[in-house]
Design a protein around this motif. Structure first.
Motif, PDB file in Angstrom:
ATOM      1  N   ALA A 259      84.176  14.169   1.714  1.00 26.08           N
ATOM      2  CA  ALA A 259      83.874  15.030   0.566  1.00 26.08           C
ATOM      3  C   ALA A 259      85.117  15.520  -0.148  1.00 26.08           C
ATOM      4  CB  ALA A 259      83.049  16.230   1.038  1.00 26.08           C
TER       5      ALA A 259
ATOM      6  N   GLN B 250      76.912  11.678  -2.988  1.00 30.48           N
ATOM      7  CA  GLN B 250      76.268  12.743  -3.773  1.00 30.48           C
ATOM      8  C   GLN B 250      76.688  12.689  -5.245  1.00 30.48           C
ATOM      9  OE1 GLN B 250      77.648  15.928  -1.226  1.00 30.48           O
ATOM     10  NE2 GLN B 250      75.606  16.224  -0.322  1.00 30.48           N
ATOM     11  N   HIS B 251      77.964  12.434  -5.495  1.00 32.00           N
ATOM     12  CA  HIS B 251      78.437  12.311  -6.877  1.00 32.00           C
ATOM     13  C   HIS B 251      77.732  11.137  -7.577  1.00 32.00           C
ATOM     14  CE1 HIS B 251      81.597  15.263  -7.477  1.00 32.00           C
ATOM     15  NE2 HIS B 251      82.103  14.993  -6.279  1.00 32.00           N
TER      16      HIS B 251
ATOM     17  N   THR C 172      81.447  17.919  -1.941  1.00 37.08           N
ATOM     18  CA  THR C 172      80.558  16.902  -2.497  1.00 37.08           C
ATOM     19  C   THR C 172      81.082  15.520  -2.141  1.00 37.08           C
ATOM     20  OG1 THR C 172      80.082  18.369  -4.347  1.00 37.08           O
ATOM     21  CG2 THR C 172      79.415  16.073  -4.585  1.00 37.08           C
ATOM     22  N   THR C 173      80.242  14.682  -1.571  1.00 38.63           N
ATOM     23  CA  THR C 173      80.645  13.348  -1.134  1.00 38.63           C
ATOM     24  C   THR C 173      80.553  12.343  -2.288  1.00 38.63           C
ATOM     25  OG1 THR C 173      78.403  12.649  -0.519  1.00 38.63           O
ATOM     26  CG2 THR C 173      79.687  13.854   1.156  1.00 38.63           C
TER      27      THR C 173
ATOM     28  N   ASP D  26      85.059  20.608  -3.027  1.00 32.85           N
ATOM     29  CA  ASP D  26      83.821  21.368  -3.199  1.00 32.85           C
ATOM     30  C   ASP D  26      82.747  20.967  -2.195  1.00 32.85           C
ATOM     31  OD1 ASP D  26      84.786  22.819  -5.413  1.00 32.85           O
ATOM     32  OD2 ASP D  26      84.339  21.142  -6.746  1.00 32.85           O
TER      33      ASP D  26
ATOM     34  N   ARG E 132      74.200  12.117  -8.446  1.00 33.53           N
ATOM     35  CA  ARG E 132      74.161  13.085  -9.538  1.00 33.53           C
ATOM     36  C   ARG E 132      74.439  12.438 -10.887  1.00 33.53           C
ATOM     37  NH1 ARG E 132      77.526  18.224  -6.917  1.00 33.53           N
ATOM     38  NH2 ARG E 132      76.010  18.707  -5.252  1.00 33.53           N
TER      39      ARG E 132
END
Length: 203
Positions: A170, A179-180, A175-176, A173, A183
């Protein structure tokens, strides 16, 4: 014109004869211009491979930093030039040297989707695939966060994970890359990262 200035100008313009003549006349291979750039850095920036080969043979340093913190080796990641990468390898570049953002040459290459360069640097060097820059980003994170999700960045992500990049490492923040990718709606990249995570036993 002084021989050192002549060498810089010849390197900048890809003038191999000019480089050869300036060196023979006593120009210093590590002469710096007004921005601290050596002839080898000027050649690397403009992708003048033959000039770079001449300079490397003359003992030019691939790790010499300019005033902005760039080196001949680091800028290959920006230009994405595989021929320049190979011209500099015999000079023994320090693969751990980082730019002003704390990144190795692999990170800007991944950001820009320089597929051939990413492939070459992963196959031909032992660059750390999971190096983290000052922003908290790896090459994989940059390829997802700053990429466009298109074919070049899909191939870049595939090369990175095949080389062992951690899809769940990650950013600052938490966020991996996976996940990015989700998104941003990068379905192909998200699918690839999810499959990689499953193979690693993570859901």
């Amino acid at each position: 014109m002084h021989q050192n200035d002549r060498l810089s100008a010849a390197a900048r313009h890809g003038d191999t004869s000019g480089v050869r003549d300036a060196l023979a006349a006593g120009a210093h291979v590590e002469f710096r211009d007004h921005e601290g750039r050596t002839p080898l850095l000027l050649a690397a920036l403009a992708d003048h491979v033959e000039v770079a080969e001449l300079l490397v043979a003359a003992g030019a340093d691939p790790n010499a930093r300019d005033d902005a913190g760039d080196t001949p080796w680091l800028v290959t990641g920006v230009t994405g030039s595989v021929p320049m990468l190979r011209a500099l390898l015999p000079a023994g570049p320090d693969l751990s040297v980082t730019n002003r953002f704390g990144g190795t040459s692999l990170i800007p290459a991944a950001e820009r989707g320089h597929v051939a360069y990413v492939r070459a640097v992963l196959r031909e060097t032992d660059t750390d695939v999971d190096h983290v820059n000052r922003l908290g980003w790896t090459a994989l994170l940059e390829a997802v966060i700053l990429g466009d999700g298109g074919r070049a960045h899909q191939e870049t992500v595939e090369l990175l994970v095949t080389a062992g990049a951690d899809p769940l490492l990650a950013d600052h923040d938490g966020t991996t890359p996976l996940q990015h990718a989700r998104r941003r709606g990068f379905e192909a990249i998200a699918g690839l990262l999810a499959a990689t995570a499953r193979r690693a036993g993570v859901r």
